[in-house]
Design an enzyme around this catalytic site. Structure first.
Site, PDB file in Angstrom:
ATOM      1  CE  LYS A  49      -1.142   4.294   3.614  1.00  0.00           C
ATOM      2  NZ  LYS A  49       0.193   3.784   3.417  1.00  0.00           N
ATOM      3  CD  GLN A  93       3.264   5.611   3.151  1.00  0.00           C
ATOM      4  OE1 GLN A  93       2.384   5.132   3.858  1.00  0.00           O
ATOM      5  NE2 GLN A  93       3.204   5.554   1.838  1.00  0.00           N
ATOM      6  CG  ASP A 116       1.887  -1.899   4.409  1.00  0.00           C
ATOM      7  OD1 ASP A 116       0.923  -1.470   3.749  1.00  0.00           O
ATOM      8  OD2 ASP A 116       2.752  -1.170   4.916  1.00  0.00           O
TER       9      ASP A 116
HETATM   10  N1  GUN Z   1       4.301   3.318  -0.199  1.00  0.00           N
HETATM   11  C1  GUN Z   1       3.603   3.189  -1.341  1.00  0.00           C
HETATM   12  N2  GUN Z   1       2.639   2.269  -1.198  1.00  0.00           N
HETATM   13  C2  GUN Z   1       2.734   1.797   0.052  1.00  0.00           C
HETATM   14  C3  GUN Z   1       2.010   0.830   0.800  1.00  0.00           C
HETATM   15  O1  GUN Z   1       1.075   0.190   0.320  1.00  0.00           O
HETATM   16  N3  GUN Z   1       2.418   0.643   2.080  1.00  0.00           N
HETATM   17  C4  GUN Z   1       3.448   1.308   2.621  1.00  0.00           C
HETATM   18  N4  GUN Z   1       3.779   1.031   3.886  1.00  0.00           N
HETATM   19  N5  GUN Z   1       4.151   2.218   1.956  1.00  0.00           N
HETATM   20  C5  GUN Z   1       3.776   2.460   0.686  1.00  0.00           C
END
Ligand code: GUN
Length: 280
Positions: A49, A93, A116
């Site tokens: 990211k 996350q 998200d």
């Molecule tokens: N963990 C696995 N997929 C995701 C996601 O799309 N967003 C976040 N914040 N954590 C994750």
């Protein structure tokens, strides 16, 4: 022989477009990425990211908190980031270490900064069909369908998996594009009978070779959301690709299909959140 839906290429193209749109702004969009603990998969995703943000001119600020962080400390950090007028997006996350209530953490994020789109207010907008911020994986799938000229309108779409992150919002986004949508899950009575009716299958289960050839109608579009590790350490999706590919009309590879689109939709959401907040 199916046409491969190249998410890697479309994501690269989309990043270029985002970079261009970011360069036109008179400010730098910014994203806070919070990681708690030492989950190696989370570390890998967070690094990706940050790399994606850097490529597109988005400022990313990492907050790496220790495994023993208290929920109250995390909530305090989020409150501080919510109030920071220079910050556009907040991503925590997942999964979080045991003892931290994920629901409470998601609820604490300002809906305007919730890149998200997990906050209940944003989920509500997804249901209503007027969301500005869309959940990254389902939105990425919709972009892939659009790019390959696949219009869900009137089609039988079967979503396998009912998670809040993928299955449920995916079904909504397809519904808003006028598809007839069925959501299947572990309690579905005769899954192959349902999936064989599908024009479009979105498989988000998390099991190697889950979707077999006998579950797919000839000419169906097959979208593989899974990302699993085989015994030999290699990555693969949920679809038995070798068996299903000759039957499908279009299919996503995994890796290289939905994954890169998920990543790029986070950048789209960060840019959208910045523009909304800063009204530019
Ligand atoms: N963990 C696995 N997929 C995701 C996601 O799309 N967003 C976040 N914040 N954590 C994750």
């Amino acid at each position: 022989m199916a046409i491969l839906m190249d998410g890697k290429a479309l994501a690269a193209e989309t990043r270029k477009d985002i970079s261009r749109r970011v360069a036109e702004l008179d400010y730098q969009p910014s994203l806070a990425v919070i990681i708690v603990g030492n989950n190696p998969a989370s570390r890998f995703y967070v690094n990706n990211k940050k790399k994606d943000c850097a490529e597109c001119g988005i400022k990313s600020i990492e907050y790496a908190l220790s495994e023993d962080t208290k929920e109250s400390e995390l909530l305090e950090l989020i409150a501080r980031l919510n109030a920071d007028d220079e910050l556009d997006g907040i991503l925590v996350q997942l999964p979080l270490p045991k003892g931290i209530d994920e629901k409470a953490v998601i609820a604490a994020i300002s809906p305007q900064k919730d890149v998200d789109a997990f906050h209940a207010e944003n989920v509500g907008h997804i249901m209503l069909g007027d969301a500005a911020l869309l959940p990254c994986t389902p939105a990425g799938v919709m972009r892939l369908l659009e790019r390959y000229g696949i219009d869900p309108a009137g089609k039988e779409c079967v979503v396998i998996g009912r998670s809040n992150i993928v299955g449920k919002p995916q079904a909504m986004l397809l519904l808003h594009r006028n598809a007839t949508v069925t959501i299947c899950h572990s309690r579905t009575r005769d899954l192959p009978e349902v999936t064989r009716r599908a024009d479009i299958i979105v498989c988000a289960v998390g099991k190697v070779d889950f979707l077999r050839a006998d579950m797919v109608r000839r000419g169906a579009v097959v979208i593989d959301v899974g990302m699993n590790t085989r015994a030999d350490g290699s990555l693969t999706g949920d679809v038995d690709f070798a068996a299903v590919e000759p039957i499908a009309s279009y299919i996503t590879p995994a890796p290289g299909g939905v994954g890169p689109m998920t990543r790029v939709m986070l950048l789209e959401n960060t840019l959208t959140a910045a523009k909304m907040r800063r009204k530019s």
